[in-house]
Design a protein around this motif. Structure first.
Motif, PDB file in Angstrom:
ATOM      1  N   THR A 111       0.854  -1.201   0.000  1.00  0.00           N
ATOM      2  CA  THR A 111       0.000   0.000   0.000  1.00  0.00           C
ATOM      3  C   THR A 111       0.879   1.236   0.000  1.00  0.00           C
ATOM      4  N   LEU A 112       0.272   2.399  -0.268  1.00  0.00           N
ATOM      5  CA  LEU A 112       0.992   3.666  -0.287  1.00  0.00           C
ATOM      6  C   LEU A 112       1.703   3.871   1.031  1.00  0.00           C
ATOM      7  N   GLY A 113       2.954   4.326   0.896  1.00  0.00           N
ATOM      8  CA  GLY A 113       3.683   4.638   2.107  1.00  0.00           C
ATOM      9  C   GLY A 113       4.495   3.486   2.669  1.00  0.00           C
ATOM     10  N   ASP A 114       4.269   2.290   2.170  1.00  0.00           N
ATOM     11  CA  ASP A 114       5.066   1.148   2.664  1.00  0.00           C
ATOM     12  C   ASP A 114       6.532   1.350   2.304  1.00  0.00           C
ATOM     13  N   ASP A 139      15.534  -0.244  -3.035  1.00  0.00           N
ATOM     14  CA  ASP A 139      14.896   0.120  -1.764  1.00  0.00           C
ATOM     15  C   ASP A 139      14.076   1.382  -1.990  1.00  0.00           C
ATOM     16  N   GLY A 140      12.958   1.509  -1.318  1.00  0.00           N
ATOM     17  CA  GLY A 140      12.213   2.750  -1.462  1.00  0.00           C
ATOM     18  C   GLY A 140      10.908   2.738  -0.709  1.00  0.00           C
ATOM     19  N   VAL A 141      10.164   3.797  -0.891  1.00  0.00           N
ATOM     20  CA  VAL A 141       8.857   3.951  -0.257  1.00  0.00           C
ATOM     21  C   VAL A 141       7.830   4.007  -1.376  1.00  0.00           C
ATOM     22  N   ILE A 142       6.724   3.278  -1.223  1.00  0.00           N
ATOM     23  CA  ILE A 142       5.699   3.246  -2.276  1.00  0.00           C
ATOM     24  C   ILE A 142       5.079   4.633  -2.389  1.00  0.00           C
ATOM     25  N   LEU A 162       8.189   4.301  -6.827  1.00  0.00           N
ATOM     26  CA  LEU A 162       8.676   4.407  -5.459  1.00  0.00           C
ATOM     27  C   LEU A 162       9.619   5.587  -5.390  1.00  0.00           C
ATOM     28  N   SER A 163       9.749   6.146  -4.215  1.00  0.00           N
ATOM     29  CA  SER A 163      10.747   7.209  -4.067  1.00  0.00           C
ATOM     30  C   SER A 163      11.914   6.658  -3.286  1.00  0.00           C
ATOM     31  N   GLN A 164      13.004   7.431  -3.279  1.00  0.00           N
ATOM     32  CA  GLN A 164      14.214   6.965  -2.587  1.00  0.00           C
ATOM     33  C   GLN A 164      13.900   6.648  -1.149  1.00  0.00           C
ATOM     34  N   GLY A 165      14.404   5.531  -0.676  1.00  0.00           N
ATOM     35  CA  GLY A 165      14.074   5.060   0.675  1.00  0.00           C
ATOM     36  C   GLY A 165      14.493   6.022   1.758  1.00  0.00           C
TER      37      GLY A 165
END
Lengths: 167, 535, 495
Positions: A111-114, A139-142, A162-165
């Protein structure tokens, strides 16, 4: 700066110039010679390359030129340098998961934000009756999930961003 | 138009020996240019790599339309200055095609002293912008300079045609409606910041490009503020907060692609219409120029032989063929454009001066650009000639040259001395472009003559004191003067000082003139208008 | 055929794509009205435009719509259809559906529901065939005694083929050459059988090495007459999916051909089979075994039509209308050689990944002995909603070599732009030495992955493609036109 065309996944650089005798093609670090197209009716004509002529059928669809030549079909895609050069580094800064082939989403697993690690399964897709997991490239955040369960998509479609973790 | 008939015997001994000699000179030119363009200390190339920067010539190749010509100007600027450590004066300028448009490119060469501006660098940039103004050529600036070379600031800062002239010229270009786009690929600091600021459009490369009036060290020293270059004047800040920058780019190639797209938006210029037909190559092989130009610069040659190997179809319509024969005048075409040629076959006399002045006015009325092929030692001197008015006839020629409204182009084929330089449209007379050949000489008088005059003065001084000199002592005085003179009148010295727009291999003259002519037609041609001809 | 009228004047086609077009063609010829059902994604398909009437159906997925028997029968009723042709796939071998159709007073153009049921259960079918003393491969059927199943299989000896008994179309099948892998293969096949067919039961039989797939077209009427219409060889397969079919089979001697065909007819007769069907055999090293019977018209039926001159759909309709077969076995003759190549929306060079796109240009090959059965039309969008078969290219000639040459030319002349296909792969198969020598078995393509991958790069062709693309792309041509002629003539000159 040469023009770029994608043929079979490979980028070919070329330049077309015009002389008194007609057009001249220069393929970067490769062949050069005179080229001409004599259209006989819509989508059909004779392609003349260095004096040798042959029948071709063609359709232009946006940036893609579809060609039937010597009994086979091909698709050659024009790559706008502005888009190619801009996104080359955009995607270096973004984590994007693309569809390796057309298919349908079976189930989305995040889900978003994971926060996910490289290789984590983002969703499962089905194509050719085979189920395939789609994994995070880095690696990253959804940041965004572009498809829903049951939705179909084409090859290369962006499925998740995804954005950079850790910045 | 009739074809010229060459009288050259390509199998004669002197043709062959001239040919060998001139080919060696051309090879030397090529090699010196190659070194000035490409040879750099390893550490400077490494530094560019570390900074993630492209070599200036790779930037230019990416900027230009592939398969199009690039006429580089003043490649050898600075070759005899600063101990030879600043090849090209750390600048590359030239005329090329970007997105189908003729533009002049001005690029800092960061592989030479970080692209710092030496006095000759500033002169070269000002010259590039003067060309832009006179010919209404759009400008693409590729900015990547360490700033002014402070130890020599007295030679590039305060005077009228020094650094300030760059920004004044940029403003005038903008006023004239001639667009400029600047691509910021390094730090544009202090004065340098004005180049992108005064350009109609600019592009900044994220990470390497920056614009600020004072860089981080200066800011820290002035106010104690600690800030990085990117924060102080980088792409994101200027393109989204201050509005000083127009387009951020992710990389140098991206910036160049954006610049190409911007140039593609420029309106097509209205070119001046002059007489033109389909081009044809010369009927005689331009390579024969090597055999025609005499090895010994003191030997006279017939300029018609040169003309025959430069103009279309070797066709030449000679004007007043039997009068004033030491100045050959006539019409020809270069790449289809009709031009009026004035070329020296000897010293200028009254009749040749009058013929020249008349022919210039004919061309001006006819809207025919002028091409001056110089091989001139000067005007004839002597009592007879003065009485017949050689001075005022020379003045008429100069008045005509200075007043002509059509574009002028000058090629120094051999010697260019004294008032002959003026009468044949030397630098001071604003030819749109001026080129020289490798063996050419420019000075107030010939080296021997000058050495003779100066030695005479010295001898008379000594004679007054009762001294006499031996042969050796004579030579000891004369020879250094001769050496100096020879050096300072050489084509390499002149081009180092940017007294011209570059040395050409003679066989490249035709192409260079074609490009120059095409470029010049971007500006309108004023109606003919002269001062007073002393009759 | 044209003399008396049928008991129905309108036929509903419960299918799509090329077979729907094919059936409409025969209905037209027979003066019967055609109705076709279609899902929204097929709205622009040619069958919808060609049918006299088209009725929209819906479902959770497009495929589900064509599997919704109730909806389809309701459509048939509302259109006044007196008969229904199920095509192939979908509900064509669904006995319950056949019963419902008949119960609704609509003639099901196919065999009886009983025959469908018998042959639909692989184990029952196999047992039936064996009982009637027709050749079957040694096998172990799980149902008979699950406890000893694997042991009995082991006793047959390797190589073995593990199959889900409810399966078809090659799904879930596994070859076991080393008995130590038998348990794993059984577990996997069971799980797949459950997943795809809802039934995890298995049977295992002797696997014939380098087997060839030979099938026989049979046709029966309601009066007990059954004829065979010769064989077809379908050994050019990939993962058990057919790609190229031909008749006659280059592998069979005249006697073997006769034996196999008569065996097939015998099986159909013993089952009291009515209408069209196909009996499939595995053939290898002079032996043949019954594999399964398909109680429907098959995709590759055109090759049989080309050599016999018959219209099988017309024969099906006649039988469904209660007529006798108008010919006896002795009347049926085969002439020449026919080959069919299936054009798929897939990329063999990329591991047979499905392809999508829009049919931007379409032109079929023409000429003597060339037939194209196509389910696509210009402007249609190709998606992954259905089976990826786009068209069948069928050729007929006097000899096999001529047929191969004709097929190669037809494939070259087939123009489809906008969606990648397997056309180049088809051409490579037809040009393959093994194929030309008639030596292909069902594992041939899997053993020769190079045929799928394709040849080395043709730089000459690439140059031509780039040249044409450059000339047709506006930014490229505009850039060329923008350079002033003087500069263009100087090329990349530098001073």
């Amino acid at each position: 700066m040469h023009h770029r065309f994608d043929l079979d996944g490979e980028i070919n650089e070329l330049w077309l110039s015009r002389g008194p005798a007609g057009y001249h093609l220069q393929i970067a670090d490769g062949w050069s010679g005179s080229v001409a197209l004599i259209e006989e009716r819509a989508g059909h004509g004779r392609l003349v390359v260095d004096g040798k002529s042959e029948q071709v059928a063609y359709v232009v669809d946006g940036d893609v030129v579809h060609i039937h030549c010597r009994g086979r079909a091909y698709a050659v895609r024009y790559v706008d340098p502005l888009l190619a050069l801009a996104s080359a580094s955009d995607e270096a800064g973004h984590n994007v998961a693309r569809a390796p082939m057309p298919g349908v989403v079976v189930s989305v697993k995040v889900t978003l934000g994971d926060t996910v690690a490289a290789g984590a399964v983002l969703m499962v897709i089905e194509s050719m009756k085979l189920e395939t997991p789609i994994r995070a490239p880095q690696d990253g955040v959804i940041e965004r999930i572009h498809v829903r369960d049951g939705e179909s998509f084409d090859r290369d479609a962006v499925l998740a961003t995804l954005s950079q973790g850790n910045g | 138009m009739q074809r010229l008939r060459s009288l050259t015997d390509t199998r004669a001994d002197d043709f062959r020996s001239n040919d060998g000699h001139n080919r060696r000179l051309a090879a030397e030119l090529k090699e010196r240019q190659r070194i000035a363009r490409f040879v750099r200390p390893e550490r400077d190339i490494e530094r560019l790599g570390r900074q993630n920067k492209m070599f200036v010539r790779d930037r230019i190749e990416a900027l230009l339309d592939p398969d199009t010509p690039f006429l580089e100007l003043s490649t050898l600027a600075g070759n005899m200055a600063y101990d030879g450590e600043v090849p090209g004066a750390a600048q590359v300028i030239g005329i090329g095609i970007v997105s189908g448009k003729e533009v002049i490119i001005h690029a800092d060469d960061a592989s030479v002293k970080g692209g710092a501006w030496y006095p000759l660098s500033v002169k070269k940039i000002v010259r590039a912008l003067d060309i832009a103004i006179e010919n209404r050529l759009p400008v693409v600036h590729l900015c990547d300079s360490a700033g002014g070379f402070l130890p020599l600031q007295a030679q590039f800062f305060a005077d009228r045609y020094y650094a300030g002239r760059i920004f004044r010229n940029q403003s005038v270009l903008s006023k004239m409606g001639v667009p400029q786009v600047a691509v910021v690929m390094g730090h544009c600091t202090a004065g340098g910041a004005y180049i992108p600021a005064l350009s109609d459009y600019n592009v900044i490369v994220r990470g390497t490009g920056a614009i600020f009036l004072g860089g981080p060290p200066l800011v820290k020293a002035a106010t104690g503020e600690e800030v990085s270059a990117e924060e102080l004047g980088g792409a994101d800040m200027h393109t989204s907060v201050s509005g000083t920058g127009d387009y951020p780019a992710a990389s140098e190639l991206h910036a160049i692609a954006i610049a190409r797209d911007i140039v593609g938006r420029f309106a097509h210029p209205e070119k001046s219409k002059i007489d033109w037909v389909d081009p044809e190559p010369p009927a005689y092989d331009p390579d024969e120029l090597y055999g025609i130009i005499p090895k010994d610069p003191r030997v006279q040659f017939d300029m018609r032989e040169i003309i025959a190997r430069v103009v279309d179809g070797s066709r030449f319509h000679e004007y007043q063929p039997r009068y004033g024969q030491s100045l050959v005048c006539g019409f020809a075409r270069v790449f289809g454009y009709q031009v009026g040629i004035l070329a020296n076959n000897g010293v200028l006399f009254s009749d040749s001066a009058l013929k020249g002045a008349h022919f210039i006015q004919l061309c001006d009325k006819n809207r025919t650009p002028l091409l001056f092929l110089q091989n001139i030692t000067g005007f004839m001197v002597g009592r007879e000639y003065e009485r017949r008015g050689i001075t005022k006839d020379g003045a008429k020629l100069i008045m005509a040259v200075a007043g002509a409204s059509v574009p002028k182009f000058t090629v120094v084929c051999n010697g260019s001395y004294g008032a002959g330089t003026y009468g044949m449209a030397g630098r001071a007379f604003d030819p749109r472009f001026m080129f020289t050949w490798p063996q050419s000489q420019v000075s107030v008088m010939g080296a021997e003559q000058a050495a003779g005059v100066l030695t005479d003065i010295k001898l008379r001084q000594l004679a007054r004191n009762g001294q006499e000199l031996s042969e050796q002592e004579h030579a000891a005085i004369r020879d250094p003067i001769l050496e100096d003179y020879r050096l300072q009148s050489s084509a390499y010295y002149a081009t180092s000082e940017i007294w011209d727009d570059g040395i050409l291999d003679p066989v490249d003259t035709r192409n260079a003139l074609g490009i120059a002519l095409s470029a010049s037609l971007n500006a309108p041609i004023a109606p003919p208008h002269y001062g007073v001809f002393r009759m | 055929m044209a003399d008396s009228s049928f008991p129905f004047d309108c036929v509903l086609i419960a299918n799509r794509g090329e077979i729907a077009v094919r059936i409409i063609g025969t209905l037209r010829k027979l003066g019967l009205r055609s109705v076709v059902v279609y899902h929204e994604v097929d709205a622009r398909a040619p069958a919808v435009a060609l049918a006299d009437q088209a009725i929209a159906i819906s479902g959770r997925t497009p495929v589900a719509a064509y599997l919704d028997g109730e909806q389809i029968i309701a459509a048939a009723r509302s259109a006044g259809a007196g008969a229904l042709h199920p095509g192939y796939g979908f509900l064509s071998e669904n006995a319950a559906f056949a019963r419902s159709v008949e119960a609704a007073g609509i003639a099901f153009i196919g065999p009886s529901a009983d025959a469908i049921e018998l042959m639909g259960d692989k184990i029952r079918a196999r047992n039936f065939v064996a009982r009637n003393e027709f050749p079957v491969a040694p096998s172990a059927i799980e149902e008979e005694d699950p406890a000893t199943f694997v042991e009995r299989a082991r006793a047959i000896g390797a190589p073995l083929l593990v199959k889900p008994s409810a399966g078809g179309g090659g799904k879930g099948m596994r070859i076991v050459r080393d008995l130590s892998g038998l348990d794993d293969a059984v577990a996997q096949a069971r799980s797949e059988g459950q997943r795809y067919f809802g039934d995890g039961r298995l049977y295992i039989e002797r696997f014939v090495e380098q087997p060839r797939h030979i099938e026989v077209q049979v046709l029966g009427d309601a009066f007990g007459n059954v004829v065979h219409l010769f064989e077809r060889e379908c050994s050019v397969q990939r993962r058990f999916q057919k790609i190229i079919e031909e008749t006659p089979s280059p592998a069979l001697s005249a006697q073997t051909r006769q034996k196999i065909c008569e065996t097939a007819a015998g099986i159909a007769r013993a089952a009291g089979y009515r209408n069209a069907g196909t009996v499939e055999f595995i053939y290898g090293r002079g032996e043949f075994y019954f594999l399964e019977m398909n109680t429907r018209l098959q995709v590759e039926h055109p090759v049989t039509e080309m050599i016999t001159g018959l219209d099988l759909v017309a024969e099906q309709i006649a039988v469904a209308a209660g007529r006798r077969l108008p010919f006896a076995q002795g009347d049926v003759r085969a002439h020449g050689h026919a080959i069919e190549a299936r054009l798929y929306a897939e990329a063999p060079e990329r591991n047979f990944s499905p392809t999508t796109g829009k049919v931007l240009a379409l032109r079929y090959p023409q000429g003597e002995g060339v037939r194209v059965d196509s389910g696509i039309a210009q402007g249609q969008t190709i998606t992954t909603a259905f089976d990826p078969m786009l068209a069948k290219i069928v050729v007929h000639a006097t000899t096999r070599d001529e047929a191969i040459a004709r097929a190669r030319r037809a494939i070259e002349e087939f123009v489809l732009l906008g969606c990648e296909t397997n056309a180049a792969f088809l051409a490579r198969i037809l040009g393959d030495q093994g194929f030309k020598a008639g030596e292909v078995h069902t594992g041939y393509l899997d053993e020769n992955p190079g045929i799928a991958r394709g040849g080395s790069r043709d730089t000459d062709a690439e140059t031509r493609l780039l040249a044409l693309a450059a000339l047709l792309t506006r930014p490229v041509r505009d850039a060329a036109d923008a350079v002033p002629p003087l500069h263009a003539s100087l090329g990349s000159w530098r001073n």
